[in-house]
Design a protein around this motif. Structure first.
Motif, PDB file in Angstrom:
ATOM      1  N   ASP A  75      64.763  54.217  65.668  1.00 50.43           N
ATOM      2  CA  ASP A  75      65.031  52.856  66.131  1.00 50.43           C
ATOM      3  C   ASP A  75      64.053  51.846  65.539  1.00 50.43           C
ATOM      4  O   ASP A  75      64.435  50.720  65.202  1.00 50.43           O
ATOM      5  N   SER A  78      69.917  53.878  67.751  1.00 51.40           N
ATOM      6  CA  SER A  78      70.749  53.579  68.921  1.00 51.40           C
ATOM      7  C   SER A  78      72.053  52.915  68.520  1.00 51.40           C
ATOM      8  O   SER A  78      72.152  52.268  67.475  1.00 51.40           O
ATOM      9  N   GLU A  79      73.054  53.049  69.376  1.00 53.04           N
ATOM     10  CA  GLU A  79      74.360  52.452  69.112  1.00 53.04           C
ATOM     11  C   GLU A  79      74.276  50.928  69.100  1.00 53.04           C
ATOM     12  O   GLU A  79      75.021  50.271  68.359  1.00 53.04           O
ATOM     13  N   GLU A  80      73.373  50.361  69.879  1.00 57.02           N
ATOM     14  CA  GLU A  80      73.207  48.906  69.900  1.00 57.02           C
ATOM     15  C   GLU A  80      72.755  48.393  68.536  1.00 57.02           C
ATOM     16  O   GLU A  80      73.268  47.376  68.037  1.00 57.02           O
ATOM     17  N   THR A 134      75.624  48.722  66.004  1.00 55.21           N
ATOM     18  CA  THR A 134      76.606  47.657  66.190  1.00 55.21           C
ATOM     19  C   THR A 134      76.136  46.366  65.540  1.00 55.21           C
ATOM     20  O   THR A 134      76.895  45.675  64.841  1.00 55.21           O
ATOM     21  N   GLU A 135      74.860  46.030  65.749  1.00 47.86           N
ATOM     22  CA  GLU A 135      74.329  44.795  65.171  1.00 47.86           C
ATOM     23  C   GLU A 135      74.295  44.890  63.646  1.00 47.86           C
ATOM     24  O   GLU A 135      74.614  43.927  62.956  1.00 47.86           O
ATOM     25  N   GLU A 151      65.665  48.951  63.319  1.00 42.64           N
ATOM     26  CA  GLU A 151      65.526  47.591  63.818  1.00 42.64           C
ATOM     27  C   GLU A 151      65.045  46.661  62.710  1.00 42.64           C
ATOM     28  O   GLU A 151      65.483  45.507  62.613  1.00 42.64           O
TER      29      GLU A 151
END
Length: 419
Positions: free
Chosen positions: A119, A151-153, A156-157, A123
């Motif tokens: 992550d 992470s899936e978040e 997605t971004e 990020e």
């Protein structure tokens, strides 16, 4: 002017990125509608090697070559004694914009070693793409590598700002991966591939109803396998590729011949030649599967687990299946015309259309761009001489090899220097 520190980082991280070949930029439809910089759909971006070996179009770098993993095949593994470097988010953004304005590049291919955790790394990749899109109004091509375990978040971004995303399968089989990278697994690759695939499908469905739905990975996903580091057969490699094409709707699978970089009894020794010809044959097989209607089981199976070295896989299949030949070029269906050695997709379409106006002769076929010296053994046309004898595959192979010069070029795996 670029500082010496940035210049050194670029030298290290561009060199480390050259081992990743999964960076074709075709397929995006992102347009410049905001008077920003770049246009991924109109610029004809293609990351490829020219005839003289130059690599053009994309700024291809790692965010960092620090890595918490110790994969034996990877030059950036933590135990390797190499110079380490890391860009900041702002440095990558500034480099991309600077090189684009100077017309050095048309887009960005950004990968990274994994530092701290998935992550933390992902990020930063997302922040770079986001800054380029939102703060610098950059509409050029962006290809981001997916970090396994992110992470899936974050995925997605990332999908909202990247044109293409890819995640490396590394080895063709789970057994090969465990041999050289015991901390990794193919399951870590399958999960993000499936998640992004579902996101692409969902956005397409929403776009039918709401036209303003944001783009999500418009150029799709790809993956890469390292070839020759572990003892998989060509059949195992292509069966694995076929599985990922079917299950995850990938745009491309890339096959990267292993370049020996360390003294390790599990892999080819330093000084061994990379399997470039094998790599080429795998790409040819991949093309047959995607564009010529071949099932992978027709080309490779238990009886034929390896691709021929001296002839391409299409010719190899034809010689093993002479009961289908010769075909009448004036009556055969399009699918069978595509299977004739020496006839490509473009030529097959020309033949299919031209014969509506009359029966085709050999001189007409030659003008359509087919490799007639190869195709003539597998076809009959309007002026063909009738023959009673059965075609002999060994004899035909010998004739073709005696008349053919290999088109295969050994292209050095070097990136274009930007200085």
């Amino acid at each position: 002017m670029m500082s010496e520190r940035i210049r050194e980082k670029l030298s290290i991280l561009a060199d480390a990125a050259k081992y990743d070949v999964s960076c074709s930029s075709s397929g995006s439809n992102r347009k410049n509608t905001t008077k920003g910089l770049g246009d991924a759909s109109a610029s004809g971006i293609c990351h490829t090697y020219t005839e003289d070996g130059r690599c053009v179009s994309l700024l291809k770098i790692l965010l960092t070559n620090h890595c918490i993993f110790d994969c034996a095949f990877c030059v950036s593994r933590k135990s390797n004694d190499v110079k380490r470097a890391a860009f900041t988010v702002e440095e990558v953004v500034e480099l991309t914009m600077s090189f684009y304005r100077r017309n050095y590049i048309e887009g960005l291919f950004l990968s990274s070693g994994i530092f701290k955790n998935a992550d933390y790394t992902m990020e930063r990749l997302v922040r770079i793409a986001k800054k380029l899109r939102l703060e610098n109004n950059f509409n050029g091509y962006i290809h981001l590598k997916t970090i396994p375990g992110a992470s899936e978040e974050l995925l997605t971004e990332a999908g909202l700002y990247a044109d293409r995303m890819s995640i490396n399968l590394e080895m063709p089989t789970e057994a090969g991966l465990k041999l050289l990278a015991p901390d990794k697994s193919h399951e870590e690759v399958k999960k993000p591939l499936a998640f992004i695939q579902q996101g692409i499908i969902q956005v397409k469905d929403e776009k039918r109803i709401i036209k303003s739905t944001p783009k999500f990975v418009p150029a799709g996903q790809s993956t890469q396998m390292v070839i020759g580091a572990t003892p998989e057969t060509d059949m195992e490699i292509m069966y694995s590729a076929n599985e990922y094409y079917k299950n995850y709707d990938l745009k491309r699978v890339y096959y990267s011949g292993y370049i020996p970089i360390s003294y390790d009894d599990r892999m080819p020794s330093i000084g061994s030649q990379p399997p470039l010809l094998r790599e080429n044959r795998l790409y040819q097989t991949d093309w047959l599967m995607r564009f010529y209607g071949f099932d992978v089981h027709e080309i490779l199976n238990v009886k034929n687990p390896h691709l021929d070295v001296d002839i391409d896989p299409k010719l190899s299949w034809a010689l093993r299946n002479m009961e289908h030949f010769p075909i009448d070029i004036n009556t055969a269906d399009y699918k069978m015309i595509l299977r004739v050695p020496g006839i490509g997709v473009g030529s097959a379409k020309k033949i299919f259309q031209a014969r509506k106006f009359g029966r085709l002769r050999s001189d007409q076929l030659k003008k359509m761009g087919i490799a007639f010296n190869r195709a003539k053994h597998f076809i009959r046309c309007a002026d063909s001489i009738f023959q009673l004898n059965d075609p002999n595959p060994v004899h035909i192979k010998g004739l073709i090899l005696s008349e053919t010069n290999s088109k295969y070029l050994k292209v050095p795996q070097n990136q274009l220097s930007l200085f």
